[in-house]
Design an enzyme around this catalytic site. Structure first.
Site, short mmCIF file in Angstrom:
data_model
loop_
_atom_site.label_atom_id
_atom_site.label_comp_id
_atom_site.label_asym_id
_atom_site.label_seq_id
_atom_site.Cartn_x
_atom_site.Cartn_y
_atom_site.Cartn_z
N ASP A 233 11.96 17.16 84.23
CA ASP A 233 11.52 18.65 83.75
C ASP A 233 10.32 18.45 82.50
O ASP A 233 10.69 17.84 81.77
CB ASP A 233 12.63 19.55 83.42
CG ASP A 233 12.08 20.87 83.14
OD1 ASP A 233 11.89 21.69 83.98
OD2 ASP A 233 12.28 21.26 81.89
N GLU A 285 16.46 -1.55 87.81
CA GLU A 285 17.69 -2.66 87.71
C GLU A 285 18.94 -2.18 88.86
O GLU A 285 19.70 -2.88 89.14
CB GLU A 285 18.31 -2.39 86.45
CG GLU A 285 17.61 -2.88 85.34
CD GLU A 285 18.31 -2.67 83.87
OE1 GLU A 285 19.32 -2.40 84.09
OE2 GLU A 285 17.56 -2.57 82.67
#
Length: 574
Positions: A233, A285
């Site tokens: 956002d 990751e």
């Protein structure tokens, strides 16, 4: 006539065709490059608890209905613990579920149910600001100036002899000053804090490494629970120019006369990219191609494409496309400019026509003449849109969008052809922009009305008790999902058909070449693979070349090789 120009079965036979965008290679077939992502606004989707507010179990209960649309992911607007001053975008705890929406167990069940249908869950992250009830902000209020607690936010002494004026002239997106003054523990007036939105939404200080560490913790919390990524956002607002200079332009940072958007001191600062590079490394990751999508109001498109360089965001909303007018030249320009800008950085363009912050496109395209409230909702005192015209154009515009190469975001209810609730009594309005401006702005409630599921039920099946946090228009019975499922000509079945064909022909990973046409002001026509897409935005019918109709925006719209005004068609060329 269009058929006089479009007379060949493919680009090799027509030297006038110039490819603008090449199909994705197998190496570039990551799911997010051609994804269809459906936005769920939880409080308005489906309510199983009976309190009139949608909840996570309601989403889980309708997962099969969502899977019918052949989508890749759901984006959930905020469901975190919150006082709900801004419909959950004022977050009090980023690692919990507000009891309005359920529990963490409900969230885990939702992720599992979605995974069973091959659907990922993307959550809305709100990193620019939090709720004034967040523990970190409460600690900042209790701490003295220049303390580590206050440095988590943007506190400043006031201007003027006694510090009685705000530190600068910045305005809130929701109206009024972007600064609120605090009281010291002894009751005397204290410092001011910055809030680009409501006064209950203090902005974080992203120059502070402790803020960055806190949000990396939040990211990992949700990634460890199996989310497919994050919609970020107000991603462009995290870093402010260090001296917080006055700004005479628009509060939202969009360009205006004399105030180009790239000079806005509270938006789009270069340092913000370092934050998202670190987030990209963090997401990489994890397995499963987790994604980041930016809500970034940045212009022009060449600046917006910086957000999706190979080591930053995966996607960013294309607001230039969302805001296009009903004009063929404008559509061709924004599509062409977007593909050119995003292709330069090797990123997909992400198309969108509606969301929870804008007037739905079934209403927007039905507004005739000048709109007194640009970018804001319509009320009962305003001239009402032509819904039949708006729906016809919305179906056609959606068909064009779904054929474009790249990613697509859908907003819940657009597959039903839902308009805004433009006659909602003002007593029901909850948007803070309505209240902060004394009603001068109506706000976004009109596009957030609960969905109709069952035509013959109270609240059209939205709630188990018939309650609804915002009123629904009475004529939405005709648009309820159960009624549309049985109607082969419904908007729901148009979306289902188009999304299935989009998948079958790999249009999201496809190519684009403009087909030349005679009337450049009225027709948009392009080839994606061997699918010709034609949108007639004019007032006269146009001739079509020979080809198999795969999908048309309306039954009979392309009958007899002629495309009616305000309609679109996909043709398979041999």
């Amino acid at each position: 006539m269009l058929s006089d120009v479009i007379s060949s079965p493919g680009p090799d036979a027509n030297p006038a065709l110039v490819p603008l965008h090449a199909a994705s290679s197998e190496h570039d077939r990551q799911w997010w490059r051609s994804s269809v992502i459906y936005q769920v606004y939880p409080r308005s989707f489906r309510d199983l608890s009976g309190d009139g507010i949608g909840d996570l179990p309601g989403i889980t209960a309708e997962m099969a209905s969502l899977a019918e649309l052949d989508i890749d992911a759901l984006w959930l607007s905020p469901f975190y613990r919150s006082p709900q001053n801004d419909a959950g975008y004022d977050v009090a705890d980023y690692c919990s579920v507000d009891p309005l929406f359920g529990t963490l167990d409900d969230f885990d069940a939702l992720v599992d149910a979605a995974s069973g249908h091959g659907i990922r869950i993307i959550v809305d992250l709100v990193p620019n600001h939090c709720s004034n009830e967040h523990a970190l902000f409460q600690a900042a209020l209790a701490a003295p100036p220049n303390s580590p607690e206050r440095d988590m936010f943007i506190f400043r002494d006031g201007a003027g002899e006694n510090g009685d004026a705000p530190p600068n002239n910045w305005q809130s997106h929701f109206g009024g000053s972007a600064w609120t003054r605090t009281n010291n523990t002894d009751g005397t007036p204290g410092q001011w804090y910055l809030h680009l939105f409501d006064s209950s939404q203090p902005d974080f200080n992203w120059d502070n490494p402790a803020v960055r560490a806190e949000f990396e913790r939040v990211l990992r919390f949700w990634l460890d629970r199996g989310v497919g990524g994050f919609r970020v956002d107000v991603a462009h607002a995290l870093i402010k120019k260090s001296d917080l200079p006055d700004w005479g332009g628009r509060a939202d940072g969009c360009s205006s006369e004399g105030f180009p958007g790239h000079e806005a001191p509270m938006f789009g600062q270069p340092e913000v990219h370092d934050i998202f590079r670190s987030w990209r490394k963090l997401l990489d990751e994890y397995d499963g191609e987790r994604v980041l999508c930016a809500e970034a109001t940045i212009d022009p498109l060449d600046r917006l494409s910086d957000w999706v360089r190979s080591d930053e965001m995966h996607q960013t909303f294309n607001f230039a496309y969302l805001n296009h007018e009903w004009n063929a030249g404008a559509v061709r320009h924004v599509v062409g400019s977007s593909l050119e800008a995003f292709d330069k950085v090797g990123a997909p363009t992400t198309w969108v026509l509606s969301n929870h912050d804008v007037v739905r496109h079934a209403t927007r395209f039905g507004i005739e003449g000048h709109q007194e409230r640009p970018g804001d909702g319509l009320g009962p005192e305003d001239p009402q849109p032509n819904y039949e015209l708006g729906l016809s154009r919305a179906r056609a515009a959606s068909l064009l969008m779904l054929a474009l190469p790249g990613g697509v975001y859908l907003y819940q209810g657009e597959e039903l052809g839902l308009p805004d609730h433009t006659t909602m009594p003002h007593d029901f309005r909850q948007d803070p922009s309505y209240h902060r401006t004394g009603g001068a702005r109506l706000g976004r409630d009109g596009c957030r009305v609960p969905l109709p599921w069952h035509a013959a039920s109270d609240s059209f099946g939205f709630s188990s008790t018939g309650a609804a946090w915002l009123p629904q228009p009475a004529d939405w019975a005709l648009l309820a999902r159960d009624a549309q499922r049985e109607d082969p000509a419904s908007t729901l079945n148009l979306y289902r058909s188009a999304l299935a064909v989009r998948r079958e022909y790999a249009l999201g990973a496809g190519s684009l070449a403009w087909w030349p046409d005679v009337d450049g002001e009225s027709v948009v026509a392009f080839l994606n693979g061997n699918v010709l897409v034609v949108l007639n935005m004019g007032s006269e019918p146009v001739d079509l070349p020979a080809g198999e109709v795969l999908v048309a925006s309306e039954a009979g719209a392309a009958a007899g090789g002629i495309l009616a005004p305000n309609h679109a068609v996909w043709l398979r060329l041999s």
